[in-house]
Design an enzyme around this catalytic site. Structure first.
Site, PDB file in Angstrom:
ATOM      1  N   GLU A  29       0.870  -1.165   0.000  1.00  0.00           N
ATOM      2  CA  GLU A  29       0.000   0.000   0.000  1.00  0.00           C
ATOM      3  C   GLU A  29       0.918   1.229   0.000  1.00  0.00           C
ATOM      4  O   GLU A  29       1.810   1.338   0.847  1.00  0.00           O
ATOM      5  CB  GLU A  29      -0.894   0.033   1.251  1.00  0.00           C
ATOM      6  CG  GLU A  29      -1.832   1.215   1.173  1.00  0.00           C
ATOM      7  CD  GLU A  29      -2.759   1.380   2.368  1.00  0.00           C
ATOM      8  OE1 GLU A  29      -2.780   0.523   3.258  1.00  0.00           O
ATOM      9  OE2 GLU A  29      -3.462   2.402   2.379  1.00  0.00           O
ATOM     10  N   ARG A 257       5.409 -12.829   9.705  1.00  0.00           N
ATOM     11  CA  ARG A 257       6.036 -11.561   9.367  1.00  0.00           C
ATOM     12  C   ARG A 257       7.403 -11.486  10.037  1.00  0.00           C
ATOM     13  O   ARG A 257       7.669 -12.176  11.029  1.00  0.00           O
ATOM     14  CB  ARG A 257       5.166 -10.378   9.787  1.00  0.00           C
ATOM     15  CG  ARG A 257       4.736 -10.402  11.244  1.00  0.00           C
ATOM     16  CD  ARG A 257       3.899  -9.208  11.636  1.00  0.00           C
ATOM     17  NE  ARG A 257       4.719  -8.036  11.823  1.00  0.00           N
ATOM     18  CZ  ARG A 257       4.646  -6.950  11.050  1.00  0.00           C
ATOM     19  NH1 ARG A 257       3.767  -6.876  10.072  1.00  0.00           N
ATOM     20  NH2 ARG A 257       5.424  -5.916  11.263  1.00  0.00           N
ATOM     21  N   LYS A 267       4.739   0.687   9.843  1.00  0.00           N
ATOM     22  CA  LYS A 267       4.790   1.882   9.001  1.00  0.00           C
ATOM     23  C   LYS A 267       4.264   3.095   9.751  1.00  0.00           C
ATOM     24  O   LYS A 267       4.759   4.199   9.583  1.00  0.00           O
ATOM     25  CB  LYS A 267       3.928   1.675   7.743  1.00  0.00           C
ATOM     26  CG  LYS A 267       4.685   1.084   6.584  1.00  0.00           C
ATOM     27  CD  LYS A 267       3.930   1.312   5.285  1.00  0.00           C
ATOM     28  CE  LYS A 267       3.227   0.066   4.858  1.00  0.00           C
ATOM     29  NZ  LYS A 267       2.579   0.150   3.548  1.00  0.00           N
TER      30      LYS A 267
END
Ligand code: ATP
Ligand code: MG
Length: 550
Positions: A29, A257, A267
């Site tokens: 994204e 992850r 982020k």
């Protein structure tokens, strides 16, 4: 590339699935810069494609215009290429499918599987129930198909205010999986989109768009992180409801992850560091972003090596950041030329060396290579202040009053006199050289315990050297504290204004790596100008990962 995902792919191929070949995707994204966690996903997705003679799409998952920006679209492409991967002509934007998403939403309504809801965001949340209590149905849930089609079209046309209505999937408000309790699939927000401008007032939600993006592109294996396991039933429901072929649809496989000690991989938090100016920007060399690591002097080869070594697992774990540093060190050890630099200079006058004379000594650039350079040697030199000790313990094999030490590539010197200022601070040393002890010369083999680095006072270049430590102070296991702003390490950047470097580094471009002998690996920073050299310390020489492993 032996990991459980590759094994699953091989099983699928054995069963005759995915006859068109393997197609993966990296779907960022564009709401921030890529970080080391994304590098794992990039290496995995491109790696699986390469390993299976397939393809990998770069797809911007740009369905949320409120947080996205073209700056991020650009940086993401630059970073993926720097890491070593190329998507060729396979760059896609989810926003290019907005028309299709809209049609799919209309199709769901027509099948009686979606409805327009008037509840507010808070009400929807309250109606959703909890893990132990079922949700409550919205009073709008049983609107007719015609009414829903009409309202949805009017949402698109801008007849309602932002947040006034949403479109929801009609599934099951008592499902044990909360993701199945009529999730919102479209919302109204009057936000200009970086790619579609003001074409749309309604935007699809991530969970609605993502599986459709994969299906539209014909992705064979949709690799994602573990938190999406609970979303998979909704993705399956959606594709089933829209009639996508069960036997030829993207297969989602979840993996753990990457979490690293001492390292922020959120982020949102990284953005906060940038926006509140705790760092210089997304490419601050202390940031775990790819652009920060690039500036810091980490190499793409080292990062790829690291991603391969950590492997891919099915359960979350914390990886020691020392392992990443180890990979960087290994790469630079093989590839970086050696030079001499003095970070904390102490002047030494070699009293039996002629004034105004320069002798050029030959030095090897790298222990495994034949290339050499000339290092100028003069009457006045600088050594590292730490390499001299006035009241030295017995085991101190560097320079001390009356003691001897070898200057790298040069002569053995003896400390004859210590010069001090009025306050008693040492200002310089007077030493003599043993002219018969030149490196490589006949008597060079004279036994001497210590060897130190040095630079010629007349020839050395002044440089600013930036030393980095972790951005955050952590507990001894490297876990990050909740209040990360409160835990910012005030020592994370130390600037040395007047370091001295041998002249070899002149005319070298930003991004060039060196080992400063005995000190660590350094890289030329882009702040360098013709007037001023700036170096970043990449990593020190001390490898704590080896220690961890033993
Ligand atoms: P957001 O909270 O904004 O969704 P994100 O880190 O998931 O943040 P994306 O742009 O959605 O950001 O990530 C792109 C891809 O990178 C996704 O497929 C995601 O699963 C993967 N990814 C993100 N963080 C990690 C991580 N720490 N380890 C491995 N993969 C990651
Ligand atoms: Mg994400």
């Amino acid at each position: 590339m032996i990991n459980f995902i590759q094994q699953e792919i091989e099983n699928d191929l054995k069963e005759g699935k995915y006859k068109n070949g393997i197609l993966t995707r990296f779907p960022p994204e564009p709401n921030g810069y890529l970080h080391i966690g994304h590098a794992k996903s990039v290496c995995l997705n491109f790696g699986l494609a390469i390993y299976n003679q397939g393809l990998c799409n770069l797809r911007f998952d740009d369905t949320n215009p409120t947080k996205e920006d073209v700056e991020y679209v650009d940086s993401i492409q630059e970073d993926i290429k720097w890491l070593g991967f190329d998507w060729g002509d396979r760059k896609f934007f989810a926003s290019d499918y907005f028309g299709k998403f809209y049609d799919y939403a209309v199709e769901l309504i027509k099948r009686g599987l979606a409805y327009v809801d008037d509840l507010s965001a808070e009400e929807i949340k309250a109606y959703r129930g909890t893990l132990t209590e079922p949700g409550k149905e919205s009073p709008c849930r049983n609107r007719t198909i015609e009414e829903n089609l009409d309202l949805f079209a009017r949402m698109k046309a801008g007849e309602f205010a932002d947040g006034e209505k949403v479109l929801r999937a009609k599934i099951d408000m008592s499902s044990p999986n909360i993701n199945m309790r009529d999730p919102v699939i479209y919302r109204i927000t009057r936000t200009t989109h970086h790619h579609t401008g003001d074409d749309w007032l309604i935007y699809p939600m991530y969970d609605f768009a993502h599986p459709l993006e994969d299906a539209i592109e014909g992705i064979s294996h949709s690799v994602c992180t573990l938190e999406f396991e609970d979303h998979r039933p909704f993705y399956d429901w959606l594709l089933d409801s829209l009639g996508f072929d069960v036997n030829n649809r993207p297969r989602q496989i979840e993996f753990a992850r990457l979490d690293l000690t001492n390292t922020i991989t959120s982020k949102r938090k990284l953005r906060q560091l940038v926006e509140e100016k705790h760092v210089r920007g997304w490419d601050d060399p202390r940031m775990p972003t790819l652009s920060g690591m690039r500036r810091r002097g980490f190499t793409p080869a080292a990062i790829r090596d690291f991603c391969e070594r950590i492997g891919v697992a099915k359960s979350n774990s914390l990886v020691d950041v020392a392992m990443l540093e180890h990979c960087v060190r290994e790469d630079l050890n093989s590839n970086a030329d050696r030079v001499m630099a003095v970070l904390n200079p102490l002047k030494v006058v070699l009293t039996n060396v002629e004034e105004n004379k320069t002798e050029y000594l030959v030095a090897q650039n790298h222990p495994a290579r034949s290339a050499t350079r000339y290092v100028p040697f003069t009457r006045e030199i600088y050594i590292e202040r730490d390499d001299f000790m006035e009241d030295a313990p017995k085991k101190f094999f560097r320079l001390k009053p009356g003691g001897e030490v070898r200057l790298m590539y040069a002569y053995i010197i003896k400390c004859e006199e210590v010069i001090k200022d009025a306050e008693g601070n040492i200002t310089e040393l007077h030493c003599t050289i043993d002219p018969t002890s030149k490196s490589g010369g006949a008597t060079a083999g004279r036994k001497i315990k210590g060897t130190i680095h040095w630079v010629s006072a007349q020839h050395a270049l002044k440089a600013e050297v930036r030393l980095y430590d972790y951005l955050l102070t952590t507990d001894e296991k490297g876990n990050l504290p909740e209040d990360f702003i409160g835990a910012l390490n005030p020592q994370s950047l130390i600037v040395i204004e007047n370091a001295l470097i041998e002249p070899t580094v002149r005319w070298m471009a930003a991004g060039t790596h060196f080992q400063f002998l005995r000190l660590g690996y350094f890289v030329i920073d882009p702040d360098t100008t013709p007037e001023k050299l700036v170096f970043n310390r990449v990593v020190s020489l001390k490898d704590t990962w080896q220690k961890v492993k033993d």
